[in-house]
Motif scaffolding. Structure first.
Motif, PDB file in Angstrom:
ATOM      1  N   ALA A 527     -33.853 -15.976   6.761  1.00  0.00           N
ATOM      2  CA  ALA A 527     -32.628 -15.803   7.197  1.00  0.00           C
ATOM      3  C   ALA A 527     -32.009 -14.959   6.432  1.00  0.00           C
ATOM      4  O   ALA A 527     -32.141 -14.633   5.269  1.00  0.00           O
ATOM      5  CB  ALA A 527     -31.974 -16.976   7.430  1.00  0.00           C
ATOM      6  N   GLN A 528     -30.941 -13.820   7.146  1.00  0.00           N
ATOM      7  CA  GLN A 528     -30.219 -12.907   6.326  1.00  0.00           C
ATOM      8  C   GLN A 528     -29.051 -13.685   5.902  1.00  0.00           C
ATOM      9  O   GLN A 528     -28.838 -14.769   6.444  1.00  0.00           O
ATOM     10  CB  GLN A 528     -29.757 -11.598   6.881  1.00  0.00           C
ATOM     11  N   VAL A 529     -28.380 -13.565   4.573  1.00  0.00           N
ATOM     12  CA  VAL A 529     -27.452 -14.420   4.314  1.00  0.00           C
ATOM     13  C   VAL A 529     -26.012 -13.558   4.072  1.00  0.00           C
ATOM     14  O   VAL A 529     -26.049 -12.317   3.649  1.00  0.00           O
ATOM     15  CB  VAL A 529     -27.656 -14.689   2.792  1.00  0.00           C
ATOM     16  N   ASP A 530     -24.933 -14.332   4.589  1.00  0.00           N
ATOM     17  CA  ASP A 530     -23.605 -13.500   4.204  1.00  0.00           C
ATOM     18  C   ASP A 530     -22.784 -14.473   3.132  1.00  0.00           C
ATOM     19  O   ASP A 530     -23.218 -15.595   3.201  1.00  0.00           O
ATOM     20  CB  ASP A 530     -22.745 -13.698   5.498  1.00  0.00           C
ATOM     21  N   LEU A 531     -22.351 -13.710   2.244  1.00  0.00           N
ATOM     22  CA  LEU A 531     -21.500 -14.594   1.099  1.00  0.00           C
ATOM     23  C   LEU A 531     -20.106 -14.726   1.420  1.00  0.00           C
ATOM     24  O   LEU A 531     -19.440 -13.766   2.005  1.00  0.00           O
ATOM     25  CB  LEU A 531     -21.885 -13.682  -0.164  1.00  0.00           C
ATOM     26  N   ASP A 532     -19.619 -15.766   0.835  1.00  0.00           N
ATOM     27  CA  ASP A 532     -18.093 -15.967   1.201  1.00  0.00           C
ATOM     28  C   ASP A 532     -17.362 -14.982   0.173  1.00  0.00           C
ATOM     29  O   ASP A 532     -17.674 -14.441  -0.624  1.00  0.00           O
ATOM     30  CB  ASP A 532     -17.720 -17.391   0.941  1.00  0.00           C
ATOM     31  N   GLU A 533     -15.845 -14.959   0.345  1.00  0.00           N
ATOM     32  CA  GLU A 533     -15.049 -13.941   0.009  1.00  0.00           C
ATOM     33  C   GLU A 533     -15.055 -14.001  -1.720  1.00  0.00           C
ATOM     34  O   GLU A 533     -15.215 -13.212  -2.526  1.00  0.00           O
ATOM     35  CB  GLU A 533     -13.884 -13.794   0.448  1.00  0.00           C
ATOM     36  N   THR A 534     -15.027 -15.531  -1.901  1.00  0.00           N
ATOM     37  CA  THR A 534     -14.891 -15.889  -3.565  1.00  0.00           C
ATOM     38  C   THR A 534     -16.053 -15.377  -4.069  1.00  0.00           C
ATOM     39  O   THR A 534     -15.934 -14.857  -5.423  1.00  0.00           O
ATOM     40  CB  THR A 534     -14.404 -17.348  -3.605  1.00  0.00           C
ATOM     41  N   THR A 535     -17.329 -15.771  -3.656  1.00  0.00           N
ATOM     42  CA  THR A 535     -18.509 -15.477  -4.011  1.00  0.00           C
ATOM     43  C   THR A 535     -18.442 -13.651  -4.383  1.00  0.00           C
ATOM     44  O   THR A 535     -18.912 -13.473  -5.397  1.00  0.00           O
ATOM     45  CB  THR A 535     -19.618 -15.670  -3.479  1.00  0.00           C
ATOM     46  N   ARG A 536     -18.160 -13.086  -3.282  1.00  0.00           N
ATOM     47  CA  ARG A 536     -18.318 -11.605  -3.517  1.00  0.00           C
ATOM     48  C   ARG A 536     -17.416 -10.917  -4.907  1.00  0.00           C
ATOM     49  O   ARG A 536     -17.715 -10.303  -5.376  1.00  0.00           O
ATOM     50  CB  ARG A 536     -17.914 -10.919  -2.278  1.00  0.00           C
TER      51      ARG A 536
END
Length: 833
Positions: A527-536
């Motif tokens: 699966a491809q992963v999207d990171l949340d705003e805080t993590t970025r």
């Protein structure tokens, strides 16, 4: 090769591809009992003699079939003692009529050596003036070497003799013994598919060992003897460790006698799993310094090809639809072996950042396809599916299957499948039946979701603990993901939660205060992963501190795939790399992230005016790594290579070229010296004298290719014109020379200079099919693609070319895949401009 011979080869290759229906009909009609092949390699550098005697039975006496044969000339053909006119050979097929219950066909022919890596390839080594020959009969090149029924489910034992020049040695599928008069006899094999048969001949040098009753040999060109002796102990060790692992896992002994590994020149693939005689590209015998990742990759390739001895060789797919039964299993089993049985316990990190990135790119392309059962109506179309889906996705899906049924059940199912189909053929339904029997579970829904449906899901988790799965709308499937979610603060793990995601979303326990939250932190699922705003926001600071290299790999991968998908600004990727890359401790992550930035993101996702400053930032980061890490370490070597590829400091480059102030461990490293030459060439600082001096100091195959790449990399208009003409009109160029020219061509030059070659690409590259084999040409078509001309007009040109009937299926696939990457860059520029 002169034009007349090129035309012979073109006529030999321009044949209809065997269809699935034809193969099924022929397999229902005949059984091949034995193959006898006599090759005469002592006839000069252009042609060789081939005599074939085939005994086969027919269950419908009086019926007709055809033999596959693509000779330069044919001296004699007899079926059951009755002569057949060679003029009846049409489109590479020899009709065989009025068959008996038991039949013998004999063919005496003259064949042509190839120079494109297919069939029986002959290569000249300028280092010692010697010629070397190897057989690569994949995918359908066997009829250019001997007469045969060329399909994977007509397996037969092979008895092979080879006449060779006096100074040559011969290695093949069976143990080679030299008789009188320079004749070598190979011991008769167990049943083999035609595309697994090989002969390697030339003045190879050899080292031998043994393990668990198996005789081992490693062979290479004479000019690589020093490299062979330096690397052989490590390669023998991995070979032995892999044998022990597979014998324990499969509970089925290796069946093919001796085990030889031959490093051959100008090889199209990484390696080929010929039973008892595996062939490798000889660049794996590293001439200079090598990173740990490079040795890992070679070790994994050794293990991968050995895994094929069971999956592919012992049990062969019935037709190319089930390619995954070969490649997915070899990929999965190899990484399992290296991570558990060798020193490379972290090999899954390299899998995640290298192999999975390759597979995700294939999933995003319009040519995406299911892992299993992907339609292959003919043999040529099957070649298109040797990609990151059949390898990396398939291996990832098998990891999910282990998680789904348990390791014990999985291993038991594998053993049952291998034993019940040994020396024969198998397909998806038969493998699933063995797995269902071993696990006691119905795998129909699982197979339909994971194996029989294309597409990759996107996973994301928000700070309230909601884990979501987004399925591609064009490939709907209810894939159950077994994974974990982890969080880190100041590098320390603050939570890790195991999850079985059975629907579009689920709640997971997490610490919302974690600086970084990582979905699929163990990289267990596909699966491809999207990171949340805080993590970025915290990523650049946190990444280097996280001790878990797998989690770091998932984070780096999320940044790269997000850039390609258009959800991450390429400038953000550059910012993270500029701050965090220098602190990366894993050399696989260090090198693969740098490669993604230097080869794709910076030159294509950024506007032309941003490229030079971006490269300067990467050069600064690389210089910083060199200053801080242990001299001579793998990280230092990666940093030196990145610096050589990105710096514009002529003083540094010329000093390195002259051997001054070189990083530790690179004194006398000829391959690193070529990197410096190529860097100077891209900057327009390498005149003819400089390149000729570099070639004079490295009179080898690698040196010859290095010179071609350097000349093609010079940014001037006359240099580009010369390189393009050599690439598209010189029929004497080998497959590797074409690759070298294409690689150098697009590595430099302004868009204005390069723009005209977008139109020339779509006109000229398909024409190469007249003298370049499909396997080699597909690679050239990808390397020569006008990726630097990131403009809508390029899209229009390529789309129009793909619709033309003169473009082969393989070239069309290469064009389409590269076009999808260019469209990703265009979309990113439009979104983030």
């Amino acid at each position: 090769m002169d034009d007349e011979l090129s035309e012979d080869l073109w006529q030999a290759r321009a044949v209809p591809s065997l269809t699935r229906d034809e193969a099924r009909q022929r397999a229902q009609l005949i059984t091949v009992d034995r193959m006898e092949v006599d090759l005469d390699l002592d006839r000069g550098a252009e042609h060789f003699g081939s005599t074939t005697r085939i005994t086969f039975s027919c269950n419908e006496p009086g019926a007709a079939t055809f033999l596959d044969l693509r000779p330069v000339s044919c001296e004699r053909i007899e079926l059951n003692g009755t002569p057949i006119d060679p003029a009846t050979i049409t489109d590479g097929r020899l009709p065989l009529a009025d068959l008996r219950a038991e039949n013998t066909v004999e063919v005496v022919a003259t064949m042509a050596y190839s120079h494109d890596g297919q069939g029986l390839h002959r290569s000249h080594d300028p280092a010692d003036g010697e010629d070397y020959v190897y057989g690569h009969l994949f995918l359908d090149a066997a009829p250019t070497v001997f007469a045969c029924f060329d399909q994977p489910d007509l397996k037969a034992p092979y008895s092979v003799t080879v006449r060779a020049p006096e100074t040559w040695v011969v290695v093949g599928n069976g143990r080679a013994t030299r008789a009188d008069d320079n004749l070598w006899r190979l011991s008769e094999t167990l049943p083999l598919a035609t595309y697994f048969v090989t002969v390697c001949a030339g003045p190879y040098v050899s080292l031998h060992d043994s393990h668990d009753g198996i005789e081992l040999g490693i062979h290479a060109r004479r000019s690589l003897q020093g490299e062979l002796e330096r690397h052989a102990p490590q390669m023998f060790e991995v070979t032995k460790q892999s044998f022990d692992h597979f014998h324990s896992t499969f509970d089925v002994r290796y069946p093919f006698g001796d085990y030889d590994q031959v490093f051959v020149p100008e090889f199209n693939a990484g390696a080929m799993e010929n039973p008892g005689c595996v062939t490798f590209r000889d660049q794996m015998l590293f001439r200079g310094a090598a990173t740990r990742e490079q040795v890992l990759q070679r070790s994994n390739t050794i293990s991968h090809e050995m895994a094929h001895m069971w999956f592919g060789d012992l049990v062969t797919m019935r037709w190319w639809d089930d390619l995954w039964l070969n490649e997915s299993f070899a990929e999965f089993m190899a990484y399992t072996a290296t991570s558990t049985a060798t020193e490379f316990t972290d090999s899954w990190v390299e899998f995640g950042i290298a192999r999975k990135q390759w597979g995700y790119a294939a999933e995003r392309a319009p040519s995406t396809h299911p892992v299993a059962g992907s339609p292959a109506p003919d043999a040529h179309s099957a070649l298109e599916n040797f990609d990151g889906i059949s390898y990396a996705k398939g291996a990832s899906v098998l990891r999910q299957l282990v998680a789904h049924v348990g390791k014990d059940a999985f291993d038991a199912g594998v053993t049952a499948y291998l034993r019940s189909h040994a020396h024969g053929n198998g397909e998806l339904a038969e493998f699933l039946a063995a797995m269902e029997q071993a696990s006691g579970r119905d795998l129909g829904d699982w197979s339909r979701a994971w194996l029989e449906t294309a597409g990759v899901d996107v996973l994301a988790v928000d700070r309230d603990g909601t884990l979501t799965r987004t399925t591609p709308s064009q490939y709907p499937a209810d894939r159950v993901h077994t994974l974990d979610v982890a969080g880190f603060t100041d590098g320390a793990q603050v939570f890790r939660t195991d999850v079985v995601l059975e629907g579009p979303s689920a709640q997971v326990g997490l610490d919302a205060a974690a600086a970084v939250v990582v979905p699929n932190a163990g990289d267990l699922t596909w699966a491809q992963v999207d990171l949340d705003e805080t993590t970025r926001g915290n990523l650049a600071r946190e990444l280097p501190m996280i001790e878990d290299p797998v989690a770091r790999g998932v984070l780096w991968g999320a940044v790269l795939t997000g850039t390609y998908r258009g959800t991450v600004d390429p400038r953000f990727a550059l910012d993270v790399a500029a701050e965090a890359w220098a602190g990366e401790s894993d050399d696989a992550l260090l090198s693969r992230v740098a490669l993604a930035l230097t080869d794709r993101i910076v030159p294509t996702f950024l506007a032309e005016g941003e490229v030079t400053p971006a490269r300067a930032r990467l050069a600064e980061a690389a210089a910083g790594v060199l200053d801080r890490v242990e001299p001579g370490s793998a990280r230092a070597l990666v940093a030196a290579r990145v610096l050589a590829a990105t710096t514009t400091d002529e003083t540094v480059l010329r000093g390195w070229l002259d051997g001054r102030d070189l990083p530790v461990g690179l004194d006398g490293d000829t391959d690193f010296r070529w990197l410096v030459v190529h860097a100077l060439a891209r900057l327009g600082l390498a005149d003819d004298a400089l390149i000729e001096a570099a070639e004079a100091s490295d009179r080898t195959l690698t040196g010859r290719l290095g010179g071609l790449t350097a000349r093609a990399a010079r940014p001037g208009t006359p240099d580009k014109e010369w390189a393009w003409r050599e690439l598209t009109t010189n029929r004497d160029r080998s497959n590797y020379e074409l690759n070298a020219l294409a690689t150098g061509f697009w590595s430099s030059g302004s868009v204005e200079t390069l723009r005209p070659y977008a139109a020339r690409y779509v006109d000229d590259i398909p024409h190469l099919a007249q003298w370049v084999g499909a396997d080699a040409l597909d690679r050239v078509a990808a390397l020569a693609f006008p990726s630097r001309v990131v403009e809508p007009e390029t899209v229009e040109l390529v789309r129009a070319a793909m619709a033309r009937p003169d473009v082969t299926a393989g070239v069309r696939r290469s064009m389409g895949d590269e076009l999808s990457k260019l469209e990703e860059a265009l979309a990113s520029r439009a979104r983030w401009a």
